[in-house]
Design a protein around this motif. Structure first.
Motif, mmCIF file in Angstrom:
data_model
loop_
_atom_site.group_PDB
_atom_site.id
_atom_site.type_symbol
_atom_site.label_atom_id
_atom_site.label_comp_id
_atom_site.label_asym_id
_atom_site.label_seq_id
_atom_site.Cartn_x
_atom_site.Cartn_y
_atom_site.Cartn_z
ATOM 1 N N PRO A 65 0.785 -1.232 0.000
ATOM 2 C CA PRO A 65 0.000 0.000 0.000
ATOM 3 C C PRO A 65 0.819 1.286 0.000
ATOM 4 O O PRO A 65 0.416 2.269 -0.631
ATOM 5 N N ILE A 66 1.961 1.289 0.664
ATOM 6 C CA ILE A 66 2.764 2.516 0.704
ATOM 7 C C ILE A 66 3.355 2.807 -0.665
ATOM 8 O O ILE A 66 3.254 3.923 -1.191
ATOM 9 N N ALA A 67 3.959 1.800 -1.270
ATOM 10 C CA ALA A 67 4.562 1.980 -2.595
ATOM 11 C C ALA A 67 3.503 2.338 -3.631
ATOM 12 O O ALA A 67 3.685 3.260 -4.436
ATOM 13 N N ALA A 68 2.377 1.615 -3.629
ATOM 14 C CA ALA A 68 1.321 1.872 -4.605
ATOM 15 C C ALA A 68 0.696 3.246 -4.387
ATOM 16 O O ALA A 68 0.412 3.972 -5.350
ATOM 17 N N GLY A 69 0.496 3.605 -3.127
ATOM 18 C CA GLY A 69 -0.072 4.918 -2.818
ATOM 19 C C GLY A 69 0.833 6.056 -3.253
ATOM 20 O O GLY A 69 0.364 7.065 -3.787
ATOM 21 N N GLU A 70 2.128 5.898 -3.054
ATOM 22 C CA GLU A 70 3.076 6.937 -3.447
ATOM 23 C C GLU A 70 3.085 7.137 -4.961
ATOM 24 O O GLU A 70 3.119 8.260 -5.458
ATOM 25 N N VAL A 71 3.039 6.032 -5.701
ATOM 26 C CA VAL A 71 3.011 6.118 -7.162
ATOM 27 C C VAL A 71 1.740 6.837 -7.617
ATOM 28 O O VAL A 71 1.786 7.714 -8.492
ATOM 29 N N ALA A 72 0.611 6.472 -7.049
ATOM 30 C CA ALA A 72 -0.659 7.094 -7.425
ATOM 31 C C ALA A 72 -0.682 8.577 -7.070
ATOM 32 O O ALA A 72 -1.101 9.419 -7.874
ATOM 33 N N LYS A 73 -0.211 8.909 -5.877
ATOM 34 C CA LYS A 73 -0.192 10.335 -5.452
ATOM 35 C C LYS A 73 0.693 11.163 -6.355
ATOM 36 O O LYS A 73 0.347 12.285 -6.712
ATOM 37 N N ARG A 74 1.842 10.616 -6.689
ATOM 38 C CA ARG A 74 2.789 11.356 -7.523
ATOM 39 C C ARG A 74 2.182 11.675 -8.899
ATOM 40 O O ARG A 74 2.318 12.782 -9.412
ATOM 41 N N PHE A 75 1.518 10.698 -9.476
ATOM 42 C CA PHE A 75 0.909 10.908 -10.794
ATOM 43 C C PHE A 75 -0.246 11.905 -10.721
ATOM 44 O O PHE A 75 -0.327 12.840 -11.537
ATOM 45 N N ILE A 76 -1.106 11.735 -9.746
ATOM 46 C CA ILE A 76 -2.270 12.623 -9.627
ATOM 47 C C ILE A 76 -1.828 14.069 -9.365
ATOM 48 O O ILE A 76 -2.402 15.011 -9.903
ATOM 49 N N SER A 77 -0.797 14.239 -8.541
ATOM 50 C CA SER A 77 -0.341 15.601 -8.213
ATOM 51 C C SER A 77 0.138 16.351 -9.443
ATOM 52 O O SER A 77 0.032 17.579 -9.524
ATOM 53 N N LYS A 78 0.649 15.620 -10.440
ATOM 54 C CA LYS A 78 1.093 16.258 -11.678
ATOM 55 C C LYS A 78 -0.051 16.860 -12.458
ATOM 56 O O LYS A 78 0.130 17.803 -13.228
ATOM 57 N N HIS A 79 -1.247 16.312 -12.252
ATOM 58 C CA HIS A 79 -2.378 16.703 -13.077
ATOM 59 C C HIS A 79 -3.514 17.307 -12.252
ATOM 60 O O HIS A 79 -4.633 17.454 -12.735
ATOM 61 N N ALA A 80 -3.197 17.663 -11.006
ATOM 62 C CA ALA A 80 -4.153 18.351 -10.151
ATOM 63 C C ALA A 80 -4.054 19.857 -10.411
ATOM 64 O O ALA A 80 -3.057 20.341 -10.948
ATOM 65 N N GLU A 81 -5.077 20.581 -10.025
ATOM 66 C CA GLU A 81 -5.082 22.029 -10.217
ATOM 67 C C GLU A 81 -4.040 22.692 -9.323
ATOM 68 O O GLU A 81 -3.777 22.242 -8.238
#
Length: 292
Positions: free
Chosen positions: A276-292
């Motif tokens: 969960p930590i590794a998967a969560g970090e990957v998801a957060k990193r990607f989403i943050s690139k495309h967040a407002e």
């Protein structure tokens, strides 16, 4: 977070959510799963994002009608749910079938989806971009074999939830995977019957219709309509499969913006509970690139 069954016009969908003025991340579980699979992931997003995690129709605590298990049907349920929750835009994190449903949602409502994480929807079942390719007769023969296998599945009955959980725990302990997040998932994987015993939430009629309709889905027809950035998250075995790797790259070529990232030792669908930590970090990193 609040959890409730929201009655739509045609179905009751169980959903856990926390909404405020932050950007929304929608978490979509795998086939046969439930929203509790995200317990190790959602807390990583709670401070910065609003979060929504539903049980699809036929899953978890949501209603289980006899029909409506094409990915487009289930995507439409989620679209109506988001409208009910007044969600204008969202990021989607989809696991296996959840990735397929998220893909359908992004293709049919591009104005809604700001980014899409596909830990699934990497290849078709049959055809040029499928796991099995051949003549029409060969494909039909393969389907017949799978139909017979589906018909053999037995909906097991358990006297208690603990009986079921202990059986699953033993298998996952042997594989070195068991942790509190698998426990949360399996604790919510059964429903009580009228006689007091328990059986799966994922009933045979749900599983069978979903798979039968999945066979004819062509994901390339969806990806070519997607306008948002997509992150592909192949599991370790998927990446090692030449057919899957080839179809993934074909689907990616249809997109304007995409990334492919691999999480070491990740297991398809289970990675969100497994790591969960590794998967969560990957998801957060990607989403943050495309967040407002």
């Amino acid at each position: 977070m609040k959890e409730e069954i929201i009655k739509l016009e045609h179905i009751g969908i169980n959903v856990k959510y926390s909404l405020d003025y932050k950007e929304v991340v929608l978490f979509l579980h795998f086939s046969g799963g439930n929203l509790n699979m995200w317990e190790g992931i959602i807390p990583q997003f709670a401070d910065k994002y609003s979060v929504i995690a539903p049980d699809f129709r036929g899953h978890g605590k949501s209603d289980k009608p006899l029909t409506g298990y094409h990915i487009d049907d289930m995507a439409n349920d989620i679209y109506i749910l988001l409208q009910r929750l007044n969600v204008i835009h969202c990021h989607i994190v989809g696991s296996s079938m959840g990735a397929e449903i998220g893909l359908s949602l992004a293709a049919s409502h591009p104005e809604l989806v700001k980014s899409l994480i596909c830990e699934g929807a990497l290849c078709n079942e049959f055809g040029e971009h499928g796991l099995f390719n051949g003549t029409e007769d060969e494909i039909e023969q393969n389907k017949e074999v799978q139909r017979a296998q589906l018909a053999e599945r037995i909906e097991r009955v358990f006297k208690t939830k603990d009986e079921y959980i202990e059986e699953e725990r033993e298998e996952f302990v042997q594989e070195g995977l068991w942790n509190e997040y698998f426990l949360a998932y399996f604790e919510n994987n059964l429903q009580q019957m009228k006689d007091g015993n328990f059986t799966y939430c994922y009933l045979n009629h749900v599983r069978t219709e979903y798979i039968h309709k999945y066979w004819d889905v062509k994901f390339e027809q969806y990806y070519e309509k997607v306008q948002c950035p997509v992150l592909f998250l192949p599991g370790e075995e998927e990446w090692e499969d030449e057919k899957i790797r080839k179809s993934l790259h074909t689907f990616a070529s249809l997109l304007d913006i995409y990334e492919i990232e691999r999480i070491e030792k990740s297991i398809h669908a289970y990675v969100w509970m497994q790591l969960p930590i590794a998967a969560g970090e990957v998801a957060k990193r990607f989403i943050s690139k495309h967040a407002e």
